[in-house]
Write a protein that holds these residues in place. Structure first.
Motif, PDB file in Angstrom:
ATOM      1  N   SER A 199      -9.158  33.185  59.376  1.00 48.41           N
ATOM      2  CA  SER A 199      -7.975  32.578  59.979  1.00 48.41           C
ATOM      3  C   SER A 199      -8.302  31.254  60.656  1.00 48.41           C
ATOM      4  N   ASN A 228     -18.420  39.641  58.665  1.00 49.75           N
ATOM      5  CA  ASN A 228     -17.775  40.957  58.753  1.00 49.75           C
ATOM      6  C   ASN A 228     -16.792  41.015  59.916  1.00 49.75           C
ATOM      7  N   GLY A 232     -10.659  38.134  57.144  1.00 49.08           N
ATOM      8  CA  GLY A 232      -9.500  39.012  57.002  1.00 49.08           C
ATOM      9  C   GLY A 232      -8.184  38.270  57.100  1.00 49.08           C
ATOM     10  N   THR A 233      -7.115  38.995  56.836  1.00 49.01           N
ATOM     11  CA  THR A 233      -5.772  38.436  56.814  1.00 49.01           C
ATOM     12  C   THR A 233      -5.228  38.213  58.220  1.00 49.01           C
ATOM     13  N   ASP A 234      -4.573  37.074  58.412  1.00 44.66           N
ATOM     14  CA  ASP A 234      -3.859  36.754  59.646  1.00 44.66           C
ATOM     15  C   ASP A 234      -2.431  36.376  59.249  1.00 44.66           C
ATOM     16  N   THR A 240      -4.506  33.025  54.363  1.00 42.96           N
ATOM     17  CA  THR A 240      -5.332  34.233  54.429  1.00 42.96           C
ATOM     18  C   THR A 240      -4.621  35.464  53.866  1.00 42.96           C
ATOM     19  N   GLU A 242      -4.663  36.893  51.128  1.00 40.58           N
ATOM     20  CA  GLU A 242      -5.562  37.764  50.362  1.00 40.58           C
ATOM     21  C   GLU A 242      -6.824  38.127  51.138  1.00 40.58           C
ATOM     22  N   ASP A 244      -7.696  40.275  53.573  1.00 39.82           N
ATOM     23  CA  ASP A 244      -8.095  41.683  53.675  1.00 39.82           C
ATOM     24  C   ASP A 244      -8.533  42.231  52.328  1.00 39.82           C
ATOM     25  N   LYS A 245      -7.841  41.832  51.270  1.00 45.29           N
ATOM     26  CA  LYS A 245      -8.190  42.321  49.937  1.00 45.29           C
ATOM     27  C   LYS A 245      -9.534  41.778  49.476  1.00 45.29           C
ATOM     28  N   LYS A 247     -11.993  40.698  51.543  1.00 46.11           N
ATOM     29  CA  LYS A 247     -13.060  40.998  52.493  1.00 46.11           C
ATOM     30  C   LYS A 247     -13.862  42.209  52.020  1.00 46.11           C
TER      31      LYS A 247
END
Length: 487
Positions: A199, A228, A232-234, A240, A242, A244-245, A247
Motif C-alpha cells: 500500500s 511478509n 497485501g491489499t489496501d 493493491t 490483487e 492479498d491474492k 502475497k
C-alpha cells in the motif's frame, strides 16, 4: 526532531558500543555515536520517543519480527509524536497521528518503529539539479563507506542507516531508483516490490503509476521477512486490489534457494564501461554460473522517447497526487496543493539555498490530460510488454541481471549529483515490476550492487534468486569505514 534527552541519556558507555546492536538502547547509542557525532552521518532525522515502550510491548507479540527496530523514511506516516515532513520545512509540524497501512502491518508483527530517516527532499522531485540525501529539515546525509561520497537518493537516510547499523532494517520508497540506488551505493540489500504489492496510502506521493515502498536490509532473508508484514491489499489503494491474492510467504525456500538451471538474462550494455566495475560484474557472473545458473546475453537499447514519456507522467501525477495527499492532512495551517508548496519555497530562503524547484514549477503547468494518458500508455508498453516481458519471453530467461549503479560520487551541493548511466532499474520502475539489488562487492572501496529484475508479481522468485546469489557470492562485501574516501 531527534529527542536529545533520550540520546544524551545513552551517551555513557559508548566505548563498549556493540558492533551489531540488537536492542533499542543499543541502536540509540549507535545513532548518538555515529549519526549525531563522530562522522555525523545525518541518516536519522527523528527518534521515536516511544521506541523503548514499543519494544517492551512487542514482547507479547510472537513472531520473527517481534522487537526488531526499524526506521522508516520520513515520507511515510507513523502514528505517535513523529512528524512526516518529506524533508521539507513546509511539513515540519505535520504530526498526523495516522499509521500508513504498511506501518500498521509492521507494528502488528511486533516491529518497533525506531524513528524516521532523512531523505532527498520531496523524494528528489523538486529540482533537476540537487544533491541526493539533502533536505531542509535533515541536512545532508553521508555515505558511511566514504563520508564525502553521496548516499544516493531519495531513500538515502534509510540506506546509510542500515549500512551503519543504526537499525535492524529500514523502509524506503521508490519512484525510479530511490530504493535501488541508495541500497547499491551503501552496500546493502534493497527491494522494490511490484507496484500494487504494498500500500501507498499515507505516504507522500510522486506518482501513483510508479511509487512503492520496500525494505532495505542487510540480507535478502530480512527483506523477505519485512515483505511478509507489509504486503497485501489496501482498499484505499486501488493498485493493491490483487495484493492479498499475490502475497505469499516470501521467506519460503530461501534457506535452500538454488540457481541450478535458472536462465538469467545478462544486460551487458547496461553494465557501463568502467573497467573495475566490469571486472566485478564478471566475478558475479562467474559465481552465478558456478551456482548452476544459465547465463544468456541480452541485447537491449532503451528508446530515446522513453525518458521524455516517463517525465510527462511524473509531472502530471505529481501535481494531482501531491494535491490529493496534502488535502487529506488533518489540521488547517498546512499546504493543500503543489502551488502552495511552490509559494512556501519562494518565501523560505533555507529551502532554495542550494537548488531550485524547476520540476515543481513545471509540474504545476502540466495539465494536458490527453497528453499524459498517451505518455503513460506508451511508457508502460515500452517498459512492460515491449520491454521486460519481451526480453524475458524472446530470450527464454526467468529474470534480468545487471550492475545496479556505478560507485558513489562526491557530495557536491554546488555542482550537484553525478548519476551514472549504469543499470536497468528504470525499466522496472516504469513498468512497476520487482527489482532487487544485492551487494556484489566494491570498486575502490565503494559498494556496487547486482540487480535482479523480473516480471510483474514475480517478487518471491526474485527474492529467491537473490538469496541464492547471496550464498554463492565469493567476493568480499565492504564494511563501512566512516571516513572520507581514500583515508
Amino acid at each position: 526532531m531527534k529527542n536529545s534527552a533520550v540520546i544524551l541519556a545513552l551517551m555513557a558507555g559508548l566505548a563498549a558500543l556493540p558492533a551489531q546492536a540488537q536492542s533499542v538502547s543499543d541502536y540509540l547509542a549507535r545513532i548518538a555515536a555515529l549519526d549525531d557525532s563522530g562522522p555525523m552521518l545525518n541518516a536519522v532525522l527523528a527518534i521515536n520517543p516511544d521506541a523503548v515502550k514499543e519494544e517492551t510491548a512487542s514482547r507479547s507479540i510472537k513472531g520473527p519480527l517481534s522487537g526488531k527496530a526499524v526506521l522508516v523514511k520520513d515520507n511515510i506516516e507513523a502514528a505517535g509524536p513523529l512528524a512526516t515532513t518529506a524533508g521539507s520545512l513546509a511539513l515540519k509540524d505535520n504530526v498526523t497521528g495516522r499509521n500508513a497501512p504498511l506501518v500498521a502491518g509492521l507494528r502488528k508483527a511486533g516491529v518497533v518503529i525506531l524513528g524516521k530517516t532523512n531523505l532527498s527532499e520531496w523524494a528528489n522531485i523538486r529540482s533537476s539539479s540537487s544533491s541526493s540525501g539533502w533536505s531542509a529539515v535533515g541536512g545532508q546525509t553521508k555515505n558511511p563507506h566514504a563520508i564525502d561520497r553521496s548516499p544516493c537518493g531519495s531513500s538515502s537516510g534509510s540506506g546509510a542507516a542500515v549500512a551503519a547499523g543504526l537499525a535492524w532494517a529500514a523502509i524506503g520508497t521508490e519512484t525510479n531508483g530511490s530504493i535501488s540506488c541508495p541500497a547499491s551505493v551503501n552496500g546493502i540489500v534493497g527491494f522494490k516490490p511490484t507496484v500494487g504489492m504494498v500500500s501507498r496510502t499515507r505516504i507522500v506521493p510522486i506518482s501513483h503509476s510508479q511509487d512503492t515502498a520496500g525494505p532495505m536490509t542487510t540480507s535478502v532473508a530480512d527483506a523477505a521477512l519485512l515483505m511478509n508484514a507489509i504486503a497485501g491489499t489496501d482498499p484505499s489503494d486501488p493498485a493493491t486490489a490483487e495484493g492479498d491474492k499475490r502475497k505469499v510467504d516470501f521467506t519460503a525456500g530461501l534457506a535452500k534457494a538454488s540457481l541450478k538451471g535458472v536462465r538469467l538474462g545478462v544486460m551487458r550494455k547496461q553494465a557501463g564501461s568502467h573497467a573495475a566495475l566490469l571486472a566485478l560484474f564478471e566475478r558475479a557472473l562467474a559465481d552465478l554460473k558456478a551456482a548452476g545458473a544459465e547465463l544468456v546475453d541480452i541485447d537491449f537499447e532503451p528508446a530515446p522517447e522513453a525518458g521524455r514519456e516517463e517525465f510527462t507522467v511524473l509531472l502530471y501525477e505529481l501535481r494531482e497526487d501531491m494535491g490529493a495527499y496534502l488535502r487529506s492532512l488533518p489540521g488547517t495551517a498546512k499546504p493543500r496543493s503543489l502551488a502552495d508548496l511552490i509559494a512556501f519555497n519562494r518565501a523560505t530562503p533555507e529551502e532554495l539555498r542550494w537548488f531550485g524547484q524547476d520540476i515543481f514549477e513545471l509540474a504545476e503547468t502540466t495539465t494536458d490530460k490527453a497528453a499524459y494518458e498517451a505518455a503513460r500508455a506508451s511508457s508502460l508498453k515500452r517498459a512492460g510488454a515491449d520491454g521486460i516481458d519481451r526480453l524475458l519471453r524472446e530470450n527464454r530467461v526467468s529474470m534480468l541481471i545487471a550492475p545496479t549503479d556505478g560507485p558513489a560520487w562526491p557530495i557536491d551541493p554546488v555542482l550537484v549529483d553525478h548519476f551514472s548511466s549504469v543499470g536497468a532499474g528504470g525499466l522496472a520502475a516504469v513498468a512497476g515490476y520487482p527489482h532487487l539489488t544485492v551487494p556484489m562487492g566494491a570498486v575502490e572501496g565503494l559498494p556496487i550492487g547486482l540487480s535482479f529484475i523480473g516480471a510483474k508479481w514475480t517478487d518471491a522468485q526474485i527474492l529467491t534468486a537473490g538469496a541464492a546469489y547471496e550464498r554463492a557470492r565469493t567476493v568480499a562485501v565492504p564494511v563501512p569505514g566512516f571516513k572520507r574516501w581514500g583515508e
